[in-house]
Design an enzyme around this catalytic site. Structure first.
Site, mmCIF file in Angstrom:
data_model
loop_
_atom_site.group_PDB
_atom_site.id
_atom_site.type_symbol
_atom_site.label_atom_id
_atom_site.label_comp_id
_atom_site.label_asym_id
_atom_site.label_seq_id
_atom_site.Cartn_x
_atom_site.Cartn_y
_atom_site.Cartn_z
ATOM 1 N N ARG A 91 0.784 -1.250 0.000
ATOM 2 C CA ARG A 91 0.000 0.000 0.000
ATOM 3 C C ARG A 91 0.808 1.288 0.000
ATOM 4 N NH1 ARG A 91 -3.789 -3.051 -1.867
ATOM 5 N NH2 ARG A 91 -5.181 -4.032 -0.392
ATOM 6 N N HIS A 208 -3.511 -11.995 -12.786
ATOM 7 C CA HIS A 208 -4.721 -12.065 -11.962
ATOM 8 C C HIS A 208 -5.823 -12.524 -12.917
ATOM 9 C CE1 HIS A 208 -7.755 -10.133 -9.094
ATOM 10 N NE2 HIS A 208 -8.462 -10.335 -10.195
ATOM 11 N N ASN A 307 -10.805 -11.373 -3.482
ATOM 12 C CA ASN A 307 -10.842 -11.573 -4.922
ATOM 13 C C ASN A 307 -9.608 -12.365 -5.371
ATOM 14 O OD1 ASN A 307 -11.657 -11.397 -7.501
ATOM 15 N ND2 ASN A 307 -11.018 -9.274 -7.820
ATOM 16 N N ASP A 334 -1.149 -13.025 -0.868
ATOM 17 C CA ASP A 334 -2.093 -11.982 -1.282
ATOM 18 C C ASP A 334 -2.491 -11.123 -0.084
ATOM 19 O OD1 ASP A 334 -3.644 -10.323 -2.811
ATOM 20 O OD2 ASP A 334 -5.104 -11.846 -3.402
ATOM 21 N N HIS A 338 -6.711 -3.503 4.401
ATOM 22 C CA HIS A 338 -7.736 -2.506 4.076
ATOM 23 C C HIS A 338 -8.172 -1.786 5.343
ATOM 24 C CE1 HIS A 338 -8.302 -3.277 -0.153
ATOM 25 N NE2 HIS A 338 -8.382 -4.573 0.065
HETATM 26 O O1 DOR Z 1 -8.665 -9.572 -2.701
HETATM 27 C C1 DOR Z 1 -7.869 -8.942 -3.365
HETATM 28 N N1 DOR Z 1 -7.331 -7.797 -2.909
HETATM 29 N N2 DOR Z 1 -7.556 -9.365 -4.597
HETATM 30 C C2 DOR Z 1 -6.833 -8.628 -5.443
HETATM 31 O O2 DOR Z 1 -6.597 -9.049 -6.545
HETATM 32 C C3 DOR Z 1 -6.351 -7.288 -5.052
HETATM 33 C C4 DOR Z 1 -6.261 -7.175 -3.598
HETATM 34 C C5 DOR Z 1 -6.101 -5.758 -3.113
HETATM 35 O O3 DOR Z 1 -5.301 -5.021 -3.656
HETATM 36 O O4 DOR Z 1 -6.756 -5.409 -2.119
HETATM 37 ZN ZN ZN Z 2 -5.213 -10.607 -7.550
#
Ligand code: DOR
Ligand code: ZN
Length: 463
Positions: A91, A208, A307, A334, A338
């Protein structure tokens, strides 16, 4: 890898002339780790680390100069090569309220990682050498883990125009992996060109796999659970159609392609087929897709939104078997921090993603080691050796042997712990494993012989 990239020493020398911290490639003090079982097998031995390398391995090693040697009691625990994460979202730049290279490095070191690959979907996007070199240098300045930037495949992740991969590959960071992760490179012609361009540079494209026309407004795995809960469905075919297409594009380009976060049983079958055809395709799976499934959606808690989405129990089972037998090559977290406001909201509005760095080993112990699908040697293969090989790192994922780089991790396999988001190093708190009791814990991590984690706490940061 061809040697178009400047070598590591040259890149770090350049870093120092630009005023960033000297590369922490050597240590003043040696470290002697007493009483550890290499790969969790055999009799306990002592391991001496010095000058960034494994200097000696044996029983009852002498301490040449006690004042210059730090002793770590390995207590019969397991020593593995440090972990390598091909898929991390740190981030920075842009969303430092959710994670920074510093907090993400701490989370990585605590999780046993000595190298991570930071995805390009930052603000600004890592589609230029200015951003990718910043990320690499900042990681070196912090000194807890090597932070390798992933460059974007297309400008702004927009899928329209190829980014200057060659310039990023030639920079101080020596970018070796490119991905539009978060977005699929869905235009087949752009993907074909990206594979050709990457092949000529000796770098890797990580896809992806998500056909966007099939996932518009989708928030959960398309199946009985999403239907019952009234959530818009993300069909397996959206992933699998891109995996199949990209395998064929890689075949024709004579290029390598890497599939991010494989999530379906069908993807496993396609990987098996493509590998059987001799296509250079590799794939990763996340800890959350190995352990969790879409039965978690019941509460509408968006901590479970990710995702690709959590699939069905039968998919998780196929993924575990594929990781055990090598159809899926490696584990990648991954790690996707957030902010609370982006997660604690209506399911459809929430951002997808889960924390993963600090819990990865424990989830692999639960899903793969406890059921006998992998032994600790196998854990080293899928969390360290294979990801290092896929990314072309020559200083990670190496054997535990004299003369090899001292990037290692000490693991207590008998520890159990309760995951508490409040105790994790990440700024964001979106772990789906909250309050779970999990096995195995990292007790110490060593980067080029320097202790980055001791007794489960980060040590220093090298500035
Ligand atoms: O769940 C996900 N979060 N999948 C992704 O491909 C991107 C990632 C994100 O950047 O938060
Ligand atoms: Zn991804």
């Amino acid at each position: 890898m061809p040697s178009r990239r400047p070598d590591r020493a040259a890149r770090n020398a350049e870093g120092s002339t630009l005023g960033f911290g000297r590369w922490k490639g050597s240590t003043v003090n040696d470290v002697l780790i007493r009483n550890v079982r290499l790969y969790g097998a055999g009799e306990p031995v002592d391991v001496l680390l010095g000058e960034g390398e494994i200097r000696d391995i044996g029983t009852g090693l002498d301490v040449p100069d006690p004042d210059a040697v730090e002793i770590v009691d390995g207590a019969g625990q397991i020593l593995l090569p440090g972990f390598v994460d091909l898929h991390t979202h740190l981030r920075e730049p842009g969303r430092e309220d959710t994670e920074t290279i510093e907090t993400g490095s701490a989370a990585a070191a605590l999780g046993g990682y000595t190298a991570v690959f930071a995805m390009a979907n930052t603000t600004p996007v890592a589609d230029s050498v200015v951003v990718t070199d910043h990320v690499w240098r900042r990681g070196q300045e912090i000194g807890l883990v090597d932070v390798h930037p992933v460059g974007a495949v297309t400008v702004g992740l927009e899928g329209k125009q190829l980014a200057e991969m060659g310039t990023m590959a030639a920079g101080v960071a020596g970018v070796r992996m490119f991905s539009d992760d978060g977005h699929c490179v869905h235009d087949p012609l752009i993907m074909r060109r990206a594979l050709e361009y990457a092949n000529s540079l000796g770098v890797l494209i990580a896809q992806h796999a998500e056909e966007p026309r099939l996932t518009k407004d989708a928030v959960a795995h398309e199946g009985p659970n999403a239907a019952r809960l009234g959530l818009a469905g993300w069909p397996r075919a959206a992933e699998e159609s891109i995996v199949a297409r990209d395998a064929l594009l890689a075949r024709d380009a004579g290029a390598r392609v890497h599939i991010c976060h494989a999530s379906t049983a069908g993807t496993v079958e396609l990987l098996k087929f493509a590998k059987g055809q001799g296509i250079s395709i590799t794939a990763e799976v996340t800890p959350h897709h190995l352990l969790l499934d879409d039965s978690r959606l019941e509460t509408y808690d968006a901590v479970n939104k990710v995702n690709p989405p959590l699939r069905e129990a039968s998919d998780a089972d196929a993924l575990r078997r594929a990781l055990a037998d090598g159809v899926i090559d490696c584990v990648a977290t991954d790690h996707a921090p957030h902010a609370e406001q982006d997660k604690c909201c209506e399911f459809a509005a929430a951002r997808p993603g889960m924390l993963g760095l600090e819990t990865a080993l424990s989830v692999i112990a639960r899903t793969m080691v406890e059921p006998g699908l992998l032994d600790w040697r196998g854990v080293a293969r899928v969390m360290s050796e294979n990801p290092a090989r896929i990314a072309g790192l020559d200083d990670q994922g190496r054997p535990l042997a004299v003369g090899e780089p001292a990037n290692v991790v000490l693991i207590d396999p008998d520890a159990t712990w309760t995951v508490r988001a409040s105790e994790l190093a990440s700024i964001s708190k979106n772990t789906p494993f909250e309050a779970m009791d999990l096995p195995a814990r990292v007790t110490a991590t060593f980067l080029r012989g320097k202790i980055t984690v001791r007794d489960g706490k980060t040590v220093g940061g090298a500035i």
